[in-house]
Motif scaffolding. Structure first.
Motif, short mmCIF file in Angstrom:
data_model
loop_
_atom_site.label_atom_id
_atom_site.label_comp_id
_atom_site.label_asym_id
_atom_site.label_seq_id
_atom_site.Cartn_x
_atom_site.Cartn_y
_atom_site.Cartn_z
N GLN A 1 -19.99 4.87 74.99
CA GLN A 1 -20.51 3.53 75.27
C GLN A 1 -20.29 3.16 76.74
N LEU A 2 -19.14 3.54 77.28
CA LEU A 2 -18.87 3.27 78.69
C LEU A 2 -19.80 4.11 79.58
N TYR B 1 -13.83 -0.42 73.15
CA TYR B 1 -14.34 0.58 74.09
C TYR B 1 -13.46 0.66 75.34
N GLY C 1 -11.06 3.72 76.73
CA GLY C 1 -11.82 4.31 77.82
C GLY C 1 -11.06 5.28 78.71
N ALA D 1 -16.36 5.34 71.87
CA ALA D 1 -16.00 4.32 72.87
C ALA D 1 -16.32 4.82 74.28
N ASN D 2 -15.98 6.05 74.55
CA ASN D 2 -16.22 6.60 75.88
C ASN D 2 -17.70 6.82 76.15
#
Length: 159
Positions: free
Chosen positions: A28-29, A85, A89, A25-26
């Motif tokens: 993706q950010l 995400y 985050g 998820a991180n």
């Protein structure tokens, strides 16, 4: 202790899947940050930074795939929605970042957060005897530490 078909402790593997999904998820950010600063960078350093940010987002895209495939290998389901995400985050979100130093600082701050998550996973995967995840985290950490050093050098800052 119950082992899965990879010979890993089921409980420890479930924990690794959770943490790998957090990393996913991180990442993706971070990837979205890189796309944004690649698109929006302006100024005298444009010709240096524009391709550098493209190099970084291409690399992060590959890492995202590796993380998701590792989650699957361990029997989990990779997170795949923006809602997930954002909920997970820790990486700062850069919006409308176009100034060179702000963009490079965003990269450093993002990588700093990713490194924190990766170090936790590195310790957990070592404890679980999960060499596949451990090797991946070790490779990510080595590469990202070098990127942080280079970005900090560009900013004329010490590590």
């Amino acid at each position: 202790m119950q082992l899965n078909s990879l010979g890993l402790d089921v409980k420890k593997t479930e924990n690794l899947v959770k943490d790998l999904n957090n990393l996913l998820a991180n990442f993706q950010l971070y990837y979205q940050n890189l796309r944004g600063i690649h698109w929006n960078i302006r100024g005298k350093r444009f010709f240096d930074l524009h391709p550098k940010f493209e190099e970084l987002y291409n690399d992060s895209q590959e890492k995202i795939d590796l993380i998701a495939e590792r989650v699957l290998t361990l029997g989990g389901t990779p997170l795949h929605t923006f809602e997930d995400y954002i909920k997970a985050g820790k990486v700062p979100v850069g919006k409308n970042v176009h100034q060179d130093e702000a963009a490079v600082t965003l990269v450093v701050d993002s990588l700093t957060e990713l490194l924190k998550i990766e170090r936790v996973i590195l310790d957990e995967s070592a404890d679980a005897g999960d060499e596949g995840t451990n090797a991946m985290m070790s490779d990510f950490i080595t590469e990202q530490e070098k990127t942080v050093w280079m970005m900090k050098a560009w900013l004329d800052e010490k590590i």
